[in-house]
Design a protein around this motif. Structure first.
Motif, mmCIF file in Angstrom:
data_model
loop_
_atom_site.group_PDB
_atom_site.id
_atom_site.type_symbol
_atom_site.label_atom_id
_atom_site.label_comp_id
_atom_site.label_asym_id
_atom_site.label_seq_id
_atom_site.Cartn_x
_atom_site.Cartn_y
_atom_site.Cartn_z
ATOM 1 N N ARG A 99 -13.324 -5.785 2.318
ATOM 2 C CA ARG A 99 -13.013 -5.249 0.992
ATOM 3 C C ARG A 99 -14.212 -4.438 0.493
ATOM 4 N NH1 ARG A 99 -11.658 -9.461 -3.601
ATOM 5 N NH2 ARG A 99 -13.438 -10.334 -2.499
ATOM 6 N N ASP A 157 -7.024 -7.191 -3.335
ATOM 7 C CA ASP A 157 -6.718 -7.061 -1.905
ATOM 8 C C ASP A 157 -7.947 -7.456 -1.095
ATOM 9 O OD1 ASP A 157 -5.551 -6.181 0.576
ATOM 10 O OD2 ASP A 157 -4.228 -4.939 -0.646
ATOM 11 N N HIS A 158 -7.998 -8.724 -0.723
ATOM 12 C CA HIS A 158 -9.231 -9.260 -0.146
ATOM 13 C C HIS A 158 -9.579 -8.697 1.229
ATOM 14 C CE1 HIS A 158 -8.899 -12.058 -3.414
ATOM 15 N NE2 HIS A 158 -9.949 -12.734 -3.022
ATOM 16 N N HIS A 159 -8.595 -8.183 1.933
ATOM 17 C CA HIS A 159 -8.853 -7.874 3.334
ATOM 18 C C HIS A 159 -8.628 -6.416 3.702
ATOM 19 C CE1 HIS A 159 -9.568 -12.060 3.958
ATOM 20 N NE2 HIS A 159 -8.401 -12.366 3.408
ATOM 21 N N ARG A 160 -8.712 -5.552 2.682
ATOM 22 C CA ARG A 160 -8.593 -4.129 2.983
ATOM 23 C C ARG A 160 -9.594 -3.335 2.149
ATOM 24 N NH1 ARG A 160 -2.122 -2.832 3.172
ATOM 25 N NH2 ARG A 160 -2.075 -4.061 1.265
ATOM 26 N N PRO A 161 -10.148 -2.273 2.724
ATOM 27 C CA PRO A 161 -10.935 -1.356 1.908
ATOM 28 C C PRO A 161 -10.008 -0.439 1.093
ATOM 29 C CG PRO A 161 -10.832 -0.555 4.151
ATOM 30 C CD PRO A 161 -10.114 -1.885 4.143
ATOM 31 N N SER A 162 -10.531 0.055 -0.015
ATOM 32 C CA SER A 162 -9.782 0.987 -0.854
ATOM 33 C C SER A 162 -10.592 2.256 -1.073
ATOM 34 C CB SER A 162 -9.489 0.359 -2.222
ATOM 35 O OG SER A 162 -8.580 -0.704 -2.089
ATOM 36 N N HIS A 172 -11.325 -5.302 8.277
ATOM 37 C CA HIS A 172 -10.706 -5.963 7.118
ATOM 38 C C HIS A 172 -11.716 -6.303 6.030
ATOM 39 C CE1 HIS A 172 -6.721 -6.804 9.042
ATOM 40 N NE2 HIS A 172 -7.446 -6.519 10.103
ATOM 41 N N ILE A 223 -18.632 -7.879 -3.377
ATOM 42 C CA ILE A 223 -17.643 -6.802 -3.348
ATOM 43 C C ILE A 223 -18.401 -5.494 -3.574
ATOM 44 C CG2 ILE A 223 -15.514 -5.875 -4.333
ATOM 45 C CD1 ILE A 223 -14.934 -8.651 -5.486
#
Lengths: 636, 636
Positions: B418, B473-478, B416, B392
């Protein structure tokens, strides 16, 4: 350097760019010493509201600042990239206007840059181009102090900088003791001036915070020195530690002489220019016109106009037509593309490339720049071309790649530079190239950016109107979004109306709905309006090529376009964010696009006549039931 | 290459990245030949809707694709930069988990790149880091065909690429006849594998469109070959020109053997891993956990919580506290900063740097990456670290410099991945650094981007909640926007509530107004609400740390927060664009910022308690007169 502090805009002055703009305290002090309109009180107001001495150098705040730089080592520094544009502009003016015996344009461009500048990719792009273009009058001094904010450059920056610059075709010189050996620095600059077909990098080895108790440490980068430290530094260099904000008389005298030399230089140049005018009156008045920022009389008559009988054409192709028409009448238009010339259609028919003559591919009087696949470098160089004065640079890439150079595009806006971004392939309408190429979020970014205009013209007249408005706007950059696909010439479209940002394209009596659209979706709005009318809903169609110009219109005009009391539905094949300001409901993208033929994509993403009609009916029904229609775009 | 087509996710597979992703037809064909789940019918659907073979390679569409690349030569190609991240990830896993006799991690990362890739600045950033990090298992094949879309590279790309790579500390090898001399290519790759402390560039001189009648010309880059040309190409290379979509049996046999070897390789690895598990059970289950994407049990208990009695702290400082707390419990967190470690506060206390051990500055098991002043390279490398699996990655810079790497950030969202963007100094609140550093348009960009979360936490609990939501949220960048300045700990703030995007912080009975704010402006909203209440307007305060998560809530919840029938005023010290979706009136920025102390700036730009109260009263009066309050955020 040749400069005249009494006239910071002296045309043939040497340009100076502080690429590592966070060192601007030094630059402000130098401007003060040199005699520019930067007073001791201004220096005391460093980083205060409305001062001439903001936290980073800004072109519109301080006399003598050529370009806004700043983003610290930590951010990115377009300074060196701007300087490449400034140096290219000099080369272009020299090739265009110098005549035997009349070297009107021959200034140098000096840059100071740091380790941070060299780590940024944008610098690599611009530096490679400077080498390719053989810009011999560009001289960069690299402050090699081995320190960035995170500490020693050993932690992340161990490349061989000299070798890298040689790989780009630069001359390189090393000064080993930049702290003390001023003679070697001077000698290096003289040597740099002798080399006329290569830019020069002078690597000056220095100690950060030299003389301070913290010298050589990263802490001295941003923290003020302690009182004790200031005292010993002043003593070390022969100043009275009790005195503050004082310039010794001998220093004042030194700079006074330099200022007089600068004034003399300008006077000599003016005399040369007077002779030049006698011999080359047309060229002379052209130089004056271009640097005054005045556009050629009647240029706008060259803009092509269309009727709805004309065939459908892609707006990128229409843009090519406009650029071809304008290339003759506006010689200060300097074009280019980031290796997409055949797709962006930015090259007019008779264009000559800007190239060193030895390449046999063009010469410095050429007005078409081959930027290569270097969007960020291209934009920063365009800023430099514009900042030089007398140029209107434009450059092309796909709209989705505008953001690869956003750092520079943002500075066009912040610096009030008229730079034109010709951005083609402006939506999912580009089709098969897929979501990596399809912009979704790009136009809300440009529209949210202060002092920047975003155009998305719908047809030939609007493309002409877009260039009219963009070129007339002397102090703002424009982003022009253009379609890959063919678009019909619209009944009711107008060149002039683009200046107002949005206008009524079709208006039935007693409209019960307004469809507002941009670019490729205006014709879709027309078709949807036809269908809605047939089904009993008279529908107004509004074309909104530039929402920012619309926002600036008087309330009365705005009310005549997006009239209060009528439901409004917007259509744009990009992300819907931001449209709530202009419409009650939105037809547009809520996800990334996809790779497929265009008609499949519009259908998949519900950007169709049927989807528009269906949504419109829901909106009308909702507000009928509510008993009101709220006004959009309210400002309190 | 070591790969198993039956399991594209085999952990120790060699990674392959096609940096010039526009050549993906080749990649799809190779995947088909190699035995991946890409059928002949899939190949026929090239660039069609919902196919496995989109216009550019996308990691979630096609088995065997490691990262989404694509933007043509014309765009930018992060491929090589992603590959640097993939190679760094291998080095990190090897250093962390390999044990004597157990070389679990030793895969190579292969890249094919073109002239266009090398012109882009982001490549320069990543390539320099790869050299600095001495990533010996990274092998790049440079397709040196001397052609870009604009024609010969002579028009814009004349640097000495080999010398440049040497300056970055790479090994370089040249293959003179890449069209025919396959033995030399193979030999070069073997030589590259032998060099373990330098990445290798193999420059392969080729002819574009080799064999075609258009070979050597830029036209062959994008245009399909004519029927005649296809015929003669097939004949030239010994195929039957009458046949289409056919793979000769001998080719099938060749790849079948390779696929079996790959399956064997995975089997051998599984056997090794079984033995490893017996000897190192903890490490083995950690590897499995990390690659399965499962977070450590109970990790969220480490998140610090606060009460309103705790002192004011900058959210960037609170973020440092969270990262320090999480660094122990989530070993897959890999941090870094673009040379702003001390400002972004991204480095936890006991962090070890990711460095080659010879530097004595860290080792490959280190989890803190010193990216230097290279935002775009950092983001693209973070994508590579995430794409490898089991990591991560997060990285810091100033929020305003997010856009210097937007090309890569956008691909985090599209792919998608993270990836966590720790963006500090998030508004005019940064003060004296001025408008070059103050974001205005940045958050509307991130909020308008599909599949990306934007957080702007208001205090300690919300910072903890932000990391909770971002990591879950495993499949989105923040994107996390954090303040430079201290902010008070708020009464009513909540860790859990951040998951819902927005929540009621303070709610008087019969509220007549709602103030919705984010980050540093939530406490301003609280103060304004107090004043409004004292003047007779009971006011609800809503904190909205993440509008995207709020948008995903059920209608009922949304109506309990931004309740229909009550006027809503938003406050955020960034550009107001986009807030029309959540509020009737906006307090925020409508221009660029300025360089001055923070309190002067908030006053100058009317982001104050008084300005909020005054605007709120106008809004209330307007809707009282209108007789209705329209619902915000309507979707039709």
């Amino acid at each position: 350097m040749t400069y005249n502090p009494k006239n910071p805009k002296f045309i043939n002055r040497d340009r100076f760019v502080l690429s590592n703009g966070h060192g601007c305290a030094l630059q402000y002090i130098m401007l003060h010493l040199a005699g520019y309109d930067v007073s001791m009180d201004d220096l005391k107001q460093f980083r205060q509201l409305n001062s001439k001495t903001p936290g980073h150098p800004e072109v519109n705040d301080t006399p003598g600042i050529e370009v806004t730089t700043g983003p610290l080592g930590q951010g990115f520094d377009p300074g060196i990239s701007n300087a490449v544009g400034l140096a290219a502009a000099e080369a272009h003016f020299a090739a265009t206007f110098n005549r035997p015996g009349y070297e009107l344009f021959n200034n140098h461009t000096y840059v100071i840059l740091g380790d941070g500048c060299l780590q940024e990719g944008v610098s690599a792009e611009a530096i490679s181009l400077a080498g390719h273009w053989k810009l011999g009058k560009l001289i960069a001094l690299y402050d090699d102090n081995k320190i960035t904010i995170d500490g020693s450059t050993e932690v992340s920056f161990t490349e061989d900088v000299i070798k890298r610059f040689e790989s780009y075709g630069w001359q390189t010189i090393v000064v080993d003791d930049g702290d003390n050996d001023f003679a070697s620095i001077e000698k290096a600059i003289e040597e740099a001036k002798l080399c006329t077909d290569k830019p020069t990098l002078i690597k000056v080895k220095t100690t950060i915070g030299y003389g301070s108790l913290m010298q050589g440490e990263e802490k001295v980068h941003g923290s003020p020195l302690s009182d004790d430290d200031i005292k010993q530094v002043k003593e070390k260099f022969g100043f009275d530690p009790k005195e503050k904000y004082v310039v010794p008389q001998e220093v004042q005298d030194f700079y006074k002489v330099r200022a007089e030399q600068g004034a003399d230089a300008e006077e000599a140049w003016n005399a040369l220019f007077a002779k030049y005018r006698a011999e080359f009156p047309e060229e002379a008045s052209e130089i004056e016109r271009r640097f005054s920022g005045k556009l050629p009389e009647g240029w706008e008559k060259a803009l092509p106009s269309f009727t709805s009988a004309d065939p459908p054409v892609a707006t990128r192709k229409l843009s090519e037509g406009v650029l071809t028409a304008l290339s003759d009448v506006i010689p200060e238009l300097l074009g280019g593309s980031a290796d997409l010339t055949g797709s962006n259609l930015t090259r007019w028919q008779k264009a000559v490339d800007f190239q060193h003559p030895s390449t046999n591919l063009g010469d410095y009087s050429g007005r078409y720049f081959r930027y290569g696949v270097r969007e960020h470098g291209m934009f920063a160089i365009m800023n430099g071309l514009a900042a030089f004065g007398g140029n209107i640079p434009f450059g092309g890439t796909f709209l989705n790649f505008l953001t690869y150079g956003w750092g520079a595009a943002r500075l066009s806006a912040l610096s009030h530079l008229r730079v034109i971004y010709v951005m083609t392939h402006d939506s999912i309408g580009l089709g098969e190239d897929g979501p990596t190429h399809q912009p979704i979020e790009t136009l809300v970014l440009t529209r949210a950016t202060p002092n920047m205009l975003t155009f998305r013209p719908a047809d030939g007249n609007e493309v002409s109107g877009t260039y009219l408005a963009a070129i007339e706007d002397h102090h703002r950059p424009s982003v022009i979004a253009l379609s890959r696909q063919n678009l019909p010439q619209l009944e009711g479209s107008s060149i002039e109306a683009v200046r107002r940002g949005a206008y009524v394209l079709q208006d039935p009596e007693e409209a019960k709905l307004i469809l507002v659209a941009t670019g490729s979706e205006v014709s879709l709005a027309v078709d949807a309006a036809k269908k809605l009318a047939a089904e009993g809903t008279p529908t107004r169609v509004v074309s909104m090529p530039c929402s920012e110009l619309y926002d600036e219109q008087p309330e009365e005009y705005k009310n005549s376009v997006l009239s209060p009391g009528i439901p409004i539905v917007s259509i744009e094949a990009l992300g819907v964010t931001g449209w709530e300001r202009y419409s009650h409901a939105q037809v547009g993208m809520r996800s990334f696009g996809a790779s497929a033929p265009i008609k499949d994509l519009y259908k998949k993403f519900d950007i169709t006549v049927d989807a528009t009609v269906a949504k419109s009916k829901k909106v009308i029904a909702y507000y009928e039931k509510a008993g009101y229609v709220p006004k959009v775009g309210l400002e309190f």
